[in-house]
Design a protein around this motif. Structure first.
Motif, PDB file in Angstrom:
ATOM      1  N   SER A 133      -7.674  -7.654   5.017  1.00  0.00           N
ATOM      2  CA  SER A 133      -9.108  -7.433   5.137  1.00  0.00           C
ATOM      3  C   SER A 133      -9.604  -7.877   6.511  1.00  0.00           C
ATOM      4  N   GLU A 134     -10.813  -7.470   6.841  1.00  0.00           N
ATOM      5  CA  GLU A 134     -11.409  -7.871   8.106  1.00  0.00           C
ATOM      6  C   GLU A 134     -11.739  -9.369   8.082  1.00  0.00           C
ATOM      7  N   PRO A 135     -11.469 -10.068   9.170  1.00  0.00           N
ATOM      8  CA  PRO A 135     -11.758 -11.512   9.217  1.00  0.00           C
ATOM      9  C   PRO A 135     -13.241 -11.780   9.440  1.00  0.00           C
ATOM     10  N   GLN A 148      -0.694  -6.660  12.713  1.00  0.00           N
ATOM     11  CA  GLN A 148      -1.153  -5.788  13.794  1.00  0.00           C
ATOM     12  C   GLN A 148      -1.509  -6.560  15.064  1.00  0.00           C
ATOM     13  N   ASP A 149      -1.575  -7.885  14.961  1.00  0.00           N
ATOM     14  CA  ASP A 149      -1.914  -8.700  16.130  1.00  0.00           C
ATOM     15  C   ASP A 149      -0.694  -9.289  16.817  1.00  0.00           C
ATOM     16  N   CYS A 209      -7.008 -15.231  13.011  1.00  0.00           N
ATOM     17  CA  CYS A 209      -8.081 -14.697  12.172  1.00  0.00           C
ATOM     18  C   CYS A 209      -8.410 -15.652  11.027  1.00  0.00           C
ATOM     19  N   CYS A 228      -9.169 -14.054   5.838  1.00  0.00           N
ATOM     20  CA  CYS A 228      -8.661 -12.713   5.517  1.00  0.00           C
ATOM     21  C   CYS A 228      -7.998 -12.729   4.142  1.00  0.00           C
ATOM     22  N   SER A 254     -12.455 -13.583  14.538  1.00  0.00           N
ATOM     23  CA  SER A 254     -11.196 -13.310  15.237  1.00  0.00           C
ATOM     24  C   SER A 254     -11.204 -14.085  16.541  1.00  0.00           C
ATOM     25  N   SER A 285      -2.849 -15.934   4.945  1.00  0.00           N
ATOM     26  CA  SER A 285      -3.975 -16.857   4.991  1.00  0.00           C
ATOM     27  C   SER A 285      -3.637 -18.179   4.299  1.00  0.00           C
ATOM     28  N   ARG A 297      -2.306 -11.708  11.595  1.00  0.00           N
ATOM     29  CA  ARG A 297      -2.079 -10.396  10.999  1.00  0.00           C
ATOM     30  C   ARG A 297      -0.928  -9.671  11.714  1.00  0.00           C
ATOM     31  N   TRP A 317      -1.731  -4.808   3.533  1.00  0.00           N
ATOM     32  CA  TRP A 317      -3.107  -4.545   3.946  1.00  0.00           C
ATOM     33  C   TRP A 317      -3.804  -5.875   4.131  1.00  0.00           C
TER      34      TRP A 317
END
Length: 223
Positions: free
Chosen positions: A134-136, A165-166, A121, A124, A139, A97, A163, A132
């Motif tokens: 956090s949720e944005p 995972q994206d 995102c 975050c 998105s 971020s 992120r 790890w």
């Protein structure tokens, strides 16, 4: 481009290539700046542009296939872009971020995605070992061959990230920006000069070259 590779740089004395341990390579053209682990004190406002002529020029194909398309679609005026970064992502790579330095770059900030889809995102928090995120709060899908334009609040007041995972497939992004006339710049080619005394910053760190009007995110397909 000239040839020859050194650790952390490419093309001899140029600072065009910045290799990252997080499966991401950054290629800076025309203008680049100190950031992240290059800074002895890593907080907003410490970033500086490299000395002039320390980067390879923006490739002609970027001018023809990316920048000129934006001019033709009236996204930016001709001659606006003077700094380009090509980010080459491998699956699982990331960008933590951040806010693009407001004391260096003007708005809008534009990016064009290639090869695969991803997600941009906002706001975050990252933790590491293990990683790890956090949720944005938002998105934003960024599809292959789409253009994203950030300005106002989206660019200046809230962090954005990619992120791990994206990034599921190989992806590349071309980021197009304009440096401000009063942007801080190193006077030598040594990274040891990348942090100046706090008193040097003064009004230059206020971000006054960023236009607060017109808060927006534009995400569209380009031909």
């Amino acid at each position: 481009m000239t040839s020859g590779v050194e650790e952390g740089t490419i093309y001899g004395e140029y600072q065009t290539l910045d290799e990252s341990p997080s499966l991401l390579n950054n290629y800076f053209f025309s203008e680049g700046y100190t950031y992240g682990t290059q800074l002895q004190k890593c907080w907003p406002g410490q970033e500086h542009l490299y000395p002039l002529d320390n980067m390879d020029e923006i490739p002609e194909w970027v001018h023809q296939l990316v920048i000129q398309k934006m001019v033709e679609h009236h996204v930016i005026p001709a001659g606006f872009v003077n700094s380009t970064v090509i980010k080459d992502y491998q699956p699982g790579s990331r960008i933590v971020s951040h806010i693009d330095p407001t004391h260096i770059f003007e708005c809008p900030i534009m990016s064009v995605s290639f090869f695969s889809d991803s997600v941009l995102c906002f706001s975050c928090k990252f933790q590491f070992k293990p990683i790890w995120v956090s949720e944005p709060v938002l998105s934003l899908p960024v599809h292959r061959s789409s253009m994203t334009v950030l300005s106002g609040y989206a660019a200046d007041e809230i962090t954005h990230c990619i992120r791990p995972q994206d990034i599921k497939e190989h992806r590349a992004v071309t980021i197009l920006r304009k440096t401000g006339l009063d942007a801080l710049r190193l006077e030598t080619k040594s990274l040891s000069s990348s942090v100046l005394p706090p008193s040097y910053a003064s009004d230059h760190l206020s971000g006054k070259n960023r236009d607060p009007a017109g808060d927006s995110i534009i995400n569209s397909k380009i031909d």
